[in-house]
Design a protein around this motif. Structure first.
Motif, short mmCIF file in Angstrom:
data_model
loop_
_atom_site.label_atom_id
_atom_site.label_comp_id
_atom_site.label_asym_id
_atom_site.label_seq_id
_atom_site.Cartn_x
_atom_site.Cartn_y
_atom_site.Cartn_z
N SER A 234 38.82 49.99 39.23
CA SER A 234 38.76 49.15 40.42
C SER A 234 38.63 47.69 40.02
O SER A 234 38.32 47.38 38.87
N ASP B 91 37.44 43.57 41.52
CA ASP B 91 36.84 42.71 42.51
C ASP B 91 37.27 41.28 42.15
O ASP B 91 36.65 40.63 41.30
N GLN C 57 34.72 38.50 42.38
CA GLN C 57 33.76 38.45 41.27
C GLN C 57 34.45 38.21 39.93
O GLN C 57 33.78 38.05 38.91
#
Length: 125
Positions: free
Chosen positions: A70, A72, A75
């Motif tokens: 995954s 982000d 971030q």
């Protein structure tokens, strides 16, 4: 200067889970593919998974159904959730960025411009 910093490795028993993280600095992962590789000393570095900008991931057959990649982008980090770990998953895991498809398929180490220092995963039976 680009830095990729992996974390989350450790020692677990067979069947356990770990979550690896890779934090990027000096490099924006948004819009770029990222990958995880692993290497046992003396062996070639092998591709574990690739995640493309839209979030879809490709996995090596050996980890398909057990690992989840995954990202982000806010971030500037990617994650590898590793479940149902097996002793054969024991390896040094590396984060890779800067994939150039003109230099080969995603499993080609020379197709990446940036690498982290790695995080060790040990799975005991």
């Amino acid at each position: 200067q680009v830095h990729l910093v992996e974390s989350g490795g450790g020692s677990v028993q067979s069947g356990g889970s770990l979550r690896l993280s890779c934090a990027a600095s000096g490099y924006t992962i948004n819009g770029n593919s990222m990958a995880w590789f692993r290497q046992v000393q003396g062996n070639e570095r092998e591709g574990v998974a690739l995640i493309v900008p839209i979030g879809a991931a490709i996995y090596a057959n050996s980890v398909k159904g057990r690992f989840t990649f995954s990202r982000d982008d806010a971030q500037n980090a990617v994650y590898l959730q590793m479940d149902t770990l097996k002793p054969e998953d024991s390896s040094m895991y590396y984060c890779a960025a800067g994939y150039d498809s003109r230099r080969g398929p995603w499993t080609t180490t020379s197709a990446y411009n940036y690498w982290g220092q790695g995080t060790q995963v040990i799975v005991s039976s």
